[in-house]
Design an enzyme around this catalytic site. Structure first.
Site, PDB file in Angstrom:
ATOM      1  N   SER A   1      71.552  65.504  65.990  1.00 25.15           N
ATOM      2  CA  SER A   1      71.062  66.275  64.850  1.00 25.15           C
ATOM      3  C   SER A   1      71.141  67.776  65.151  1.00 25.15           C
ATOM      4  O   SER A   1      72.238  68.282  65.430  1.00 25.15           O
ATOM      5  CB  SER A   1      69.644  65.807  64.496  1.00 25.15           C
ATOM      6  OG  SER A   1      69.269  66.263  63.205  1.00 25.15           O
TER       7      SER A   1
ATOM      8  N   ASP B   1      73.890  58.747  56.151  1.00 28.08           N
ATOM      9  CA  ASP B   1      73.087  59.779  56.803  1.00 28.08           C
ATOM     10  C   ASP B   1      73.295  61.113  56.085  1.00 28.08           C
ATOM     11  O   ASP B   1      74.396  61.680  56.122  1.00 28.08           O
ATOM     12  CB  ASP B   1      73.499  59.899  58.272  1.00 28.08           C
ATOM     13  CG  ASP B   1      72.699  60.943  59.048  1.00 28.08           C
ATOM     14  OD1 ASP B   1      71.954  61.726  58.430  1.00 28.08           O
ATOM     15  OD2 ASP B   1      72.831  60.968  60.285  1.00 28.08           O
TER      16      ASP B   1
ATOM     17  N   HIS C   1      69.671  58.259  59.667  1.00 26.66           N
ATOM     18  CA  HIS C   1      69.629  59.339  60.653  1.00 26.66           C
ATOM     19  C   HIS C   1      68.758  58.979  61.857  1.00 26.66           C
ATOM     20  O   HIS C   1      68.815  59.664  62.881  1.00 26.66           O
ATOM     21  CB  HIS C   1      69.116  60.621  59.996  1.00 26.66           C
ATOM     22  CG  HIS C   1      69.369  61.858  60.811  1.00 26.66           C
ATOM     23  ND1 HIS C   1      70.644  62.302  61.114  1.00 26.66           N
ATOM     24  CD2 HIS C   1      68.526  62.737  61.392  1.00 26.66           C
ATOM     25  CE1 HIS C   1      70.559  63.399  61.843  1.00 26.66           C
ATOM     26  NE2 HIS C   1      69.297  63.688  62.037  1.00 26.66           N
TER      27      HIS C   1
END
Length: 219
Positions: free
Chosen positions: A120, A188, A201
């Site tokens: 991320s 995602d 995610h």
């Protein structure tokens, strides 16, 4: 190229960060980087992610890589940065710390190789550190440091999960492309244009074994 409004992605990232911050499962402590192991694995955790290396990605991936590479020794390093949506220089701080760590380790341990891991916001940290700008991506920012070209051959593999630059049509190219595995789960919203599944995610721990196999093929 399809683009998702940054406000939507920031909202998704904020939701994910809050979800991660709410997790109470105890994470194993990050292993301290032992001097001159065969492989050193710096990990940049995701936004608000608990655990030294990160509960969702860092911990399971590190364990899987250790198991896969035995009897070779593997150490880890938790990139020191805020991983915070509310700190505008968060990614830049991670970018600087990651590059400084690799340079210091490489100087101290001439035979050591590296596996870079980012999840991320942490994927943005890794992107910047290898010269792929995350500016314009959710929780991204401009490059402030890059791994020196003379150390590039010692970067054995790069693992990216939920990489925000993918949502703006960017990816790892050039020197590190063949050594990079970039995971983006279906739906995602952080890495996929018009993705709508926040839970996607949070699913990347399930890729740990596959990631370890990729690393094993590169070291």
């Amino acid at each position: 190229m399809i683009r998702v409004p940054k406000s939507r992605l920031l909202s998704a990232a904020a939701t994910v960060g809050l979800a991660l911050a709410g997790l109470t499962v105890a994470a194993a402590p990050a292993a301290s980087a032992a001097p001159c192991t065969d492989i050193d694995m710096p990990v940049a955790r995701g936004t608000g992610e608990p655990g030294g290396l990160g509960l969702i990605v860092g911990d399971p991936v590190y364990q899987a890589v250790q198991n896969r590479l035995r009897p070779r020794s593997v150490s880890s390093y938790a990139v020191n940065y805020p991983a915070d949506l509310n700190q505008p220089t968060s990614v830049q701080r991670g970018n600087t710390d990651l590059v400084n760590h690799v340079r210091a380790q490489a100087a101290a341990c001439p035979q050591q190789r590296f596996v870079l891991v980012g999840y991320s916001q942490g994927a943005n940290v890794v992107d910047n550190s290898i010269g792929i700008s995350s500016a314009g991506a959710v929780v991204g920012g401009p490059i402030v440091a890059t791994i020196p070209a003379d150390l590039a051959p010692r970067i054995a593999a790069i693992l990216l999960f939920g990489n925000p630059i993918r949502s703006i049509g960017r990816q790892v190219t050039g020197t590190y492309q063949s050594r990079t595995k970039d995971y983006c789960a279906l739906g995602d919203p952080v890495c996929q244009p018009f993705g709508g599944n926040i839970l996607a995610h949070l699913s990347y721990g399930g890729n740990a074994s596959d990631a370890a196999a990729f690393v094993a093929g590169k070291v």
